[in-house]
Structures are given as C-alpha cells and as structure tokens.
Design an enzyme around this catalytic site. Structure first.
Site, PDB file in Angstrom:
ATOM      1  N   TRP A 143      -0.653   4.892  -2.053  1.00 59.28           N
ATOM      2  CA  TRP A 143       0.496   5.124  -1.163  1.00 59.28           C
ATOM      3  C   TRP A 143       1.641   5.794  -1.898  1.00 59.28           C
ATOM      4  CZ3 TRP A 143      -0.837   5.596   3.473  1.00 59.28           C
ATOM      5  CH2 TRP A 143      -1.904   4.849   3.981  1.00 59.28           C
TER       6      TRP A 143
ATOM      7  N   ASP B 124       9.045   0.974  -1.239  1.00 57.87           N
ATOM      8  CA  ASP B 124       8.153   0.814  -0.094  1.00 57.87           C
ATOM      9  C   ASP B 124       7.605  -0.615  -0.154  1.00 57.87           C
ATOM     10  OD1 ASP B 124       6.055   0.714   1.690  1.00 57.87           O
ATOM     11  OD2 ASP B 124       4.972   2.446   0.896  1.00 57.87           O
TER      12      ASP B 124
ATOM     13  N   LYS C 197       2.229  -5.260   9.271  1.00 57.86           N
ATOM     14  CA  LYS C 197       1.511  -6.142   8.348  1.00 57.86           C
ATOM     15  C   LYS C 197       2.153  -7.530   8.342  1.00 57.86           C
ATOM     16  CE  LYS C 197       0.629  -2.008   5.687  1.00 57.86           C
ATOM     17  NZ  LYS C 197      -0.715  -1.617   6.077  1.00 57.86           N
TER      18      LYS C 197
HETATM   19  N1  PMP Z   1       2.872   2.286   2.423  1.00 61.08           N
HETATM   20  C1  PMP Z   1       2.005   1.278   2.271  1.00 61.08           C
HETATM   21  C2  PMP Z   1       2.165   0.361   1.096  1.00 61.08           C
HETATM   22  C3  PMP Z   1       0.975   1.094   3.190  1.00 61.08           C
HETATM   23  O1  PMP Z   1       0.107   0.091   3.042  1.00 61.08           O
HETATM   24  C4  PMP Z   1       0.860   1.983   4.287  1.00 61.08           C
HETATM   25  C5  PMP Z   1      -0.202   1.837   5.348  1.00 61.08           C
HETATM   26  N2  PMP Z   1      -1.187   0.942   5.145  1.00 61.08           N
HETATM   27  C6  PMP Z   1       1.768   3.033   4.387  1.00 61.08           C
HETATM   28  C7  PMP Z   1       2.781   3.134   3.454  1.00 61.08           C
HETATM   29  C8  PMP Z   1       1.692   4.005   5.515  1.00 61.08           C
HETATM   30  O2  PMP Z   1       2.184   3.346   6.625  1.00 61.08           O
HETATM   31  P1  PMP Z   1       1.986   3.839   8.119  1.00 61.08           P
HETATM   32  O3  PMP Z   1       0.545   3.740   8.446  1.00 61.08           O
HETATM   33  O4  PMP Z   1       2.839   2.841   8.857  1.00 61.08           O
HETATM   34  O5  PMP Z   1       2.529   5.213   8.212  1.00 61.08           O
END
Ligand code: PMP
Length: 377
Positions: A112, A186, A210
């Site tokens: 990520w 994040d 989550k």
């Molecule tokens: N950051 C993290 C740590 C994630 O786990 C995720 C998605 N699993 C994201 C960003 C991306 O998020 P989204 O699917 O809400 O765009």
C-alpha cells in the site's frame, strides 16, 4: 456441529471486514423506520436534514472523544477510500511552493505504500527513506528509523503505512519528523485498534471498511494549520480545506456509511475505548501467532515478531505448499471460517482480526488449524 443451522460463521476478510454483531442488529432494527420515524429510512433522508446532520455530528464527536483528537485537528468525512487519499495527501500538502518541485518522503513497508508513493509521484518528487520490499529477506521486518536514509530537509511530509494489510507488517512505534516536515499516516487497516497521539500527526486517514463499518467513507484527521496548503488544481472533492469549511457536506456524503461508523464508534466506547481494542488485539494475535510458532514448521509466519501485524496475520503452510493452502481455505470455508486466503498478489493465508472479531472466532480458527495439521502434517 449438529446441523448447518447451528454452525458459527466468522469473517476473516481483510476488507470489507467484520462488523460488530450488536451494530448489525441496531442497523437491522432501524433500517425501515429510523429511530422511530415511521416509514422513513436513513437511506432516503436528505443529508441537509436535521436527522442526518445530528447523526454525522454525533459520529464526529464520538470519534473525537475516542481518539482524544485535539482542537488543533479537524475530522473530515470523505469518499474515494484510501486510494483517493494517495493523491489527496500530496495535493493538499504541497501547494505552498508550487513553483519549485516539492519533495515528500515515503517509508515503503509494503504494497500500500508502494501504491501511495506511485500516486504521489504524479505531484511531488518522492524520496524513499526505506524500502522494506527491496531489502526483504525471508522474514520481513521494519528497520528502526536510525537505519533509514534521513528525510530531506525540504520534504513537505514523511509518509508511512501503520499497518500493511497485504503482508501483515505493522509498526510498533511512531516515526519522528523534524523541522517543517509533517508526519502523515495511512491507518486504514489498524485505525482505532490502539491509542494514538494525534497531535504528532499532520494527517491520519483510514477507510472505514475495516475497523469502523462499511466502505464508502474515508476518515481524515488533519492538522488545521495545514488547511489551505493545497495546490490550486486540487479537485474540489479531494480538498481538505473546503471539506472542513462545508463540515464534510460539500456534496452528497455517504450518509449510510457515516451512520454505521457512528454506531461502531459508540460500540468501541461501550467496550472500553481504544485501550480495550488494543488489549483484545494483543490477545487475539498472540494466540494465533503462538499456535503458528508452535506448529513445528507446519504453519509459518513470514514476518519478524517485532513487525507482526495484530490485524492481519499472514502465514503459509510448509513454507508455501499451494495445494495444501487451497485445501485449507476450502475446508475452513466449509467450517464457517470465511475468507482466509492471502491477498491475490502474494498467495498464502491471511486471517484478519479486526476490532469486531470475537475471541471465539480466533478459538474456532485455532481448533480448525490443529485438526488440519493433525491430518496433513
Ligand atoms: N491502505 C491500506 C493499508 C489498505 O489496506 C487499503 C485497502 N485494503 C488501501 C489503503 C486502499 O483502500 P481503498 O480500497 O479504500 O481505496
């Protein structure tokens, strides 16, 4: 188990993730007639109306209380998920010196952060102070900040991902910044799972799906002194300043997701707050890692103990026996233990243990893992 009807079901998905049973019951009880409004559902109410305004205000106030968010920081309810924030962060923090190329520092500890650094690269010069992917041996770890390349003095911010959902790598400490560099985090997959000193951060963000409900809502906590630093070409829906000015009602907000998040915040409060969430997270993850480590190499966790995620427990069978892993997922599914496959990019197995996962769910998984190992060791 006597019959299918009596079978318990536990959701180990990495996101959307498990929602507290109490919250789902509250939603169900209020779905058609919202809190006594006979014939009126919150799904159909105007976001400008009194009821939705109250629900959103309450959600924000509860979150502020839960995390002790100081007055110096605004709470924004946005859309677009973490992915929109990959762009929103640089767009909102680098506007001041638009004439000169602006730098940002990224501590890359997994998938990520790779994605967010790539997106940021459209707007800023990205410096990587560390890249765990590149230096990874068989066991992934997060090197101490003293081993990172220093953050360039002109970096607008230092960005990190508190919990890497795919590889199951979590920070157990908070990086430090100096000078005018802001700390950006994040927290999508470990938000509200432990206390956090919000004052240390320029920006914290998290998708709600989550640890605080359902997809559609992204929570952004931003230092108010940073509002107005956005680039002139920032899309309006991604701009923090106007979102704050319009009290997160710039356009039609994800009303239902805000309502659900508000219920989850109150649920966390009733459980004893984020300190209680942290205690439970420790218990759940310690039990699972303990069983993995005690399995004589049948199950293997590929992350160093110091960086093991309390939220996403990643493991393999016999260092990557894919046929056996597929069988594990299928048999677990049949036993009511859902979505235990690893992220599609890495394979293997992953048990996500978010705030709403009861210890009974972990115990059911441990029982299943012991039975499976006895059969296949
Ligand atoms: N950051 C993290 C740590 C994630 O786990 C995720 C998605 N699993 C994201 C960003 C991306 O998020 P989204 O699917 O809400 O765009």
């Amino acid at each position: 188990m006597a019959s299918g009807q009596e079978q318990q079901h536990y959701e180990f998905s990495a996101g959307p993730g498990v929602v507290p049973g109490e919250v789902k019951a509250e939603i169900a009880a209020n779905l058609v007639d919202f809190e006594g409004h006979v014939g009126r559902s919150i799904m159909e109410m105007s976001h400008r109306g009194e009821t939705v305004t109250r629900v959103a205000d309450e959600a924000e106030a509860t979150l502020r209380a839960l995390l002790h968010v100081p007055d110096s920081h605004a709470i924004l309810f946005m859309q677009g998920g973490g992915t929109a924030q990959f762009a929103a962060v640089p767009l909102n923090l680098v506007g001041r010196s638009a004439a000169a190329p602006v730098r940002a520092d990224y501590a890359v500890t997994g998938t990520w952060t790779v994605a967010s650094a790539k997106e940021a690269g459209k707007y800023v010069a990205v410096h990587e102070c560390v890249n765990v992917q590149k230096s990874a041996g068989r066991f992934v770890a997060v090197p101490p900040q003293s081993a990172w390349a220093p953050t360039p003095a002109d970096a607008a911010y230092l960005y990190y991902t508190d919990n890497e959902t795919v590889s199951g790598v979590e920070f157990s400490w908070v990086p430090t910044v100096t000078g005018a560099t802001e700390l950006v985090c994040d927290m999508s997959s470990n938000f509200l799972s432990r206390p956090v000193d919000v004052a240390r951060f320029g920006v914290i963000y998290a998708g709600a799906q989550k640890n605080c409900g359902i997809a559609g809502l992204t929570i952004v906590i931003v230092k108010k002194s940073l509002l107005g630093r956005h680039r002139a070409d920032t899309p309006t829906v991604l701009e923090y300043k106007i979102t704050d000015e319009k009290k997160s009602m710039l356009n039609t907000p994800p009303v239902f997701a805000i309502y659900v998040a508000g219920l989850v915040f109150k649920w966390v409060q009733r459980q004893g707050g984020v300190a209680a969430m942290e205690q439970r997270a420790k218990e759940r993850s310690a039990a699972l890692y303990g069983a993995i480590d005690a399995s004589g190499g049948f199950y293997v966790a590929p992350v160093e103990p110091s960086a093991r995620s309390r939220m996403n427990v990643v493991f393999r069978i016999k260092h990557g026996d894919e046929a056996l892993e597929r069988l594990f997922v299928a048999e677990a599914e049949a036993a009511g233990l859902h979505t235990l496959e690893g992220h599609r990019s890495v394979g293997g197995l992953r048990a996500s243990l978010y705030n709403a996962m009861p210890m009974e769910g972990v115990n059911a998984l441990l029982d299943f893992m012991a039975r499976f190992r006895a059969k296949h060791a």
